[in-house]
Design an enzyme around this catalytic site. Structure first.
Site, PDB file in Angstrom:
ATOM      1  N   LYS A  26      16.424 -24.770 -10.080  1.00 35.71           N
ATOM      2  CA  LYS A  26      17.615 -23.618 -10.037  1.00 35.71           C
ATOM      3  C   LYS A  26      16.577 -21.755  -9.456  1.00 35.71           C
ATOM      4  CE  LYS A  26      21.025 -20.696 -11.218  1.00 35.71           C
ATOM      5  NZ  LYS A  26      22.034 -20.650 -12.217  1.00 35.71           N
ATOM      6  N   SER A  83      27.262 -20.010 -10.933  1.00 36.08           N
ATOM      7  CA  SER A  83      25.649 -20.032  -9.811  1.00 36.08           C
ATOM      8  C   SER A  83      24.595 -20.858  -9.462  1.00 36.08           C
ATOM      9  CB  SER A  83      24.756 -18.944 -10.554  1.00 36.08           C
ATOM     10  OG  SER A  83      24.106 -18.601 -12.140  1.00 36.08           O
ATOM     11  N   SER A 140      27.647 -20.213 -14.876  1.00 32.60           N
ATOM     12  CA  SER A 140      27.353 -21.599 -14.049  1.00 32.60           C
ATOM     13  C   SER A 140      26.383 -22.422 -14.231  1.00 32.60           C
ATOM     14  CB  SER A 140      25.825 -20.261 -14.016  1.00 32.60           C
ATOM     15  OG  SER A 140      26.645 -18.788 -13.447  1.00 32.60           O
TER      16      SER A 140
END
Length: 473
Positions: free
Chosen positions: A82, A157, A181
């Site tokens: 990420k 996210s 997320s």
């Protein structure tokens, strides 16, 4: 097995093939890089790619196996990190123009552990600016699209991670979860996202090491893959004071379990949250699955009053702590919702923070007492299905207006403030073919138990095997 077939296999299967030398790590990487070249232009999930470095890492795994060495439990598995997690020598933008060219000189702990376990880093996955909001778009790379419907959001996210997994561009992924997320994008992309107990996967660097709300965790296509990743990323670290001392070998235990007589609290709206009828329909159809595997299913919800205030206050406090200085220097280059969240933190008084802490303590007592009766809570992951990718966030559900850009994610963040492990598992599809995730929530630190129930549900339903058209075609 075709290249497409290999790329959509569980990571446990691919890891076994590499370890048995039925296929080399170099070959596995090559077919995944080919899929990235073909599919990533459609979905924009992987935003930084390091082909040369990945090839060198894959060769090193093959050479270790040829020598008879053990490269680790994740040997040869392609992974992308990420873009909130620092990667040594590889660009880390946090989805912000301010950091568009930032290259860290260290690895975040979760990245270091994945590398040490033999995973092959191929690049970085897209995220909203500073991870704010459950919709993945930013001014550096643009939006990431849902592979089941390219006109829809993938959530966030950890959105790039979920899409890359769904498309078979990587085998495993890391992510983070404050308000949902890891769970929301997994639910939106028909993969599995696990929010572990705070401290199960230590977070470093972490500017708020004593706040239990933001966690790192794994994402994968199956529950067994999640357990495999946890064998590499769980376990204590002295830099993370909330670390749980249990060793990562905990997750090498069998996922099969006799669930007869286990009591489950069925909570389709977590005590009155608005839920889109399309989501409610899919979730309702799953209730019988839990009965069929032997569980006692009863409608019940813990008293979650004050969860919203606790989350909003502590989230705002965290934003001011982590990004306040940046706001002073770069306000004009920070998106409005992030500015709002930082300023909300600055407006807090000491008594407001103290009240939130008192409410949090009382909430934990109520939830823990509730879970003396029920081992699990079942709820929706998200209150709405994937929405248009051009829409920044949901503003109303069933005619009820949302007060800010994150309120539509209460079904996730109510659980975040309860300090409970929770997993998003594929639960089926809306009538127009959009994925829906079901949320399985366990007792404090009972992470393995959550995986066991999730595994039983997954085995009974097999929803994970419905891959998106870009991945299968």
């Amino acid at each position: 097995m075709t290249d497409t077939g290999l790329c959509l296999q569980p990571a446990t299967t691919i890891a076994h093939l590499i370890r048995q030398r039925a296929v080399s790590a170099t070959e596995v990487l090559a077919v995944h890089l080919e899929r990235i070249a073909t599919l990533n232009p459609l979905v924009n999930a992987i935003v930084t790619l390091d082909i040369d470095g990945a090839q060198a890492r894959a060769r090193a795994v093959d050479e270790a196996l040829a020598r008879g060495d053990d490269p680790g439990p994740l040997a040869g598995l392609p992974v992308a990190h990420k873009d909130l997690a620092e990667t040594k020598g590889m660009r880390t933008t946090y989805g912000s123009l301010i950091f568009a060219d930032f290259v860290p000189d260290f690895d975040a702990l979760i990245v270091a552990r994945l590398k040490a376990a033999g995973a092959v880093t191929v690049g970085k996955t897209n995220t909203p600016e500073f991870g704010a909001g459950s919709q993945t778009f930013n001014p550096v790379f643009g939006p990431t699209r849902n592979p089941y419907d390219l006109s829809k959001t993938c959530g966030g996210s950890s959105g790039g991670a979920a899409v890359a997994l769904a498309c078979g561009m990587i085998t495993i992924a890391d992510g983070s979860d404050l308000g949902g997320s890891l769970r929301n994008p997994a639910g939106y992309c028909n993969v599995v996202g696990f929010r572990p107990s705070p401290g199960r996967v230590p977070v470093w660097p972490d500017p708020t090491p004593f706040l239990p709300f933001a966690v790192d965790g794994p994402m994968a296509r199956t529950v067994a893959d999640i357990a495999l990743i946890l064998q590499a990323i769980a376990g204590p670290d002295l830099r993370a004071p909330l670390s749980i001392s249990e060793p990562p070998s905990l997750f090498a235990q069998p996922l099969e379990r006799d669930l007869r007589g286990v009591r489950i609290a069925w909570s389709p709206d977590l005590g009155g949250l608005p839920v889109d009828p399309r989501v409610a329909e899919v979730i309702a159809a799953q209730r019988d699955v839990f009965t069929q595997i032997g569980c006692i299913v009863e409608e019940a919800t813990p008293d979650l009053s004050d969860a919203d205030e606790v989350f909003q206050v502590m989230r705002a406090l965290r934003y001011e702590l982590t990004l306040g200085g940046l706001l002073d220097r770069e306000r004009h280059r920070i998106k409005d919702t992030v500015v709002w969240n930082i300023e909300a933190g600055r407006a807090l008084s000491g008594p407001q923070v103290g009240r939130a802490m008192r409410l949090h303590a009382a909430l934990l007592v109520r939830v823990y007492e509730f879970m003396q009766t029920y081992e699990f809570i079942i709820a929706p992951v998200s209150q709405v299905p994937p929405f248009p990718v051009e829409q920044p966030y949901i503003t109303e559900i069933n005619g009820i207006p949302m007060q800010n850009y994150i309120e539509w994610m209460r079904s996730c963040y109510y659980i975040s403030v309860c300090n409970l492990p929770a997993i998003s598992v594929p639960a089926g599809f809306t009538r127009d073919g959009l994925p829906v995730g079901i949320q399985i929530i366990g007792r404090p630190r009972a992470d393995l138990n959550v995986l066991q129930l999730a595994y039983a549900f997954e085995q009974a339903t097999q929803h994970w095997q419905r891959h998106p058209q870009p991945a299968t075609g």
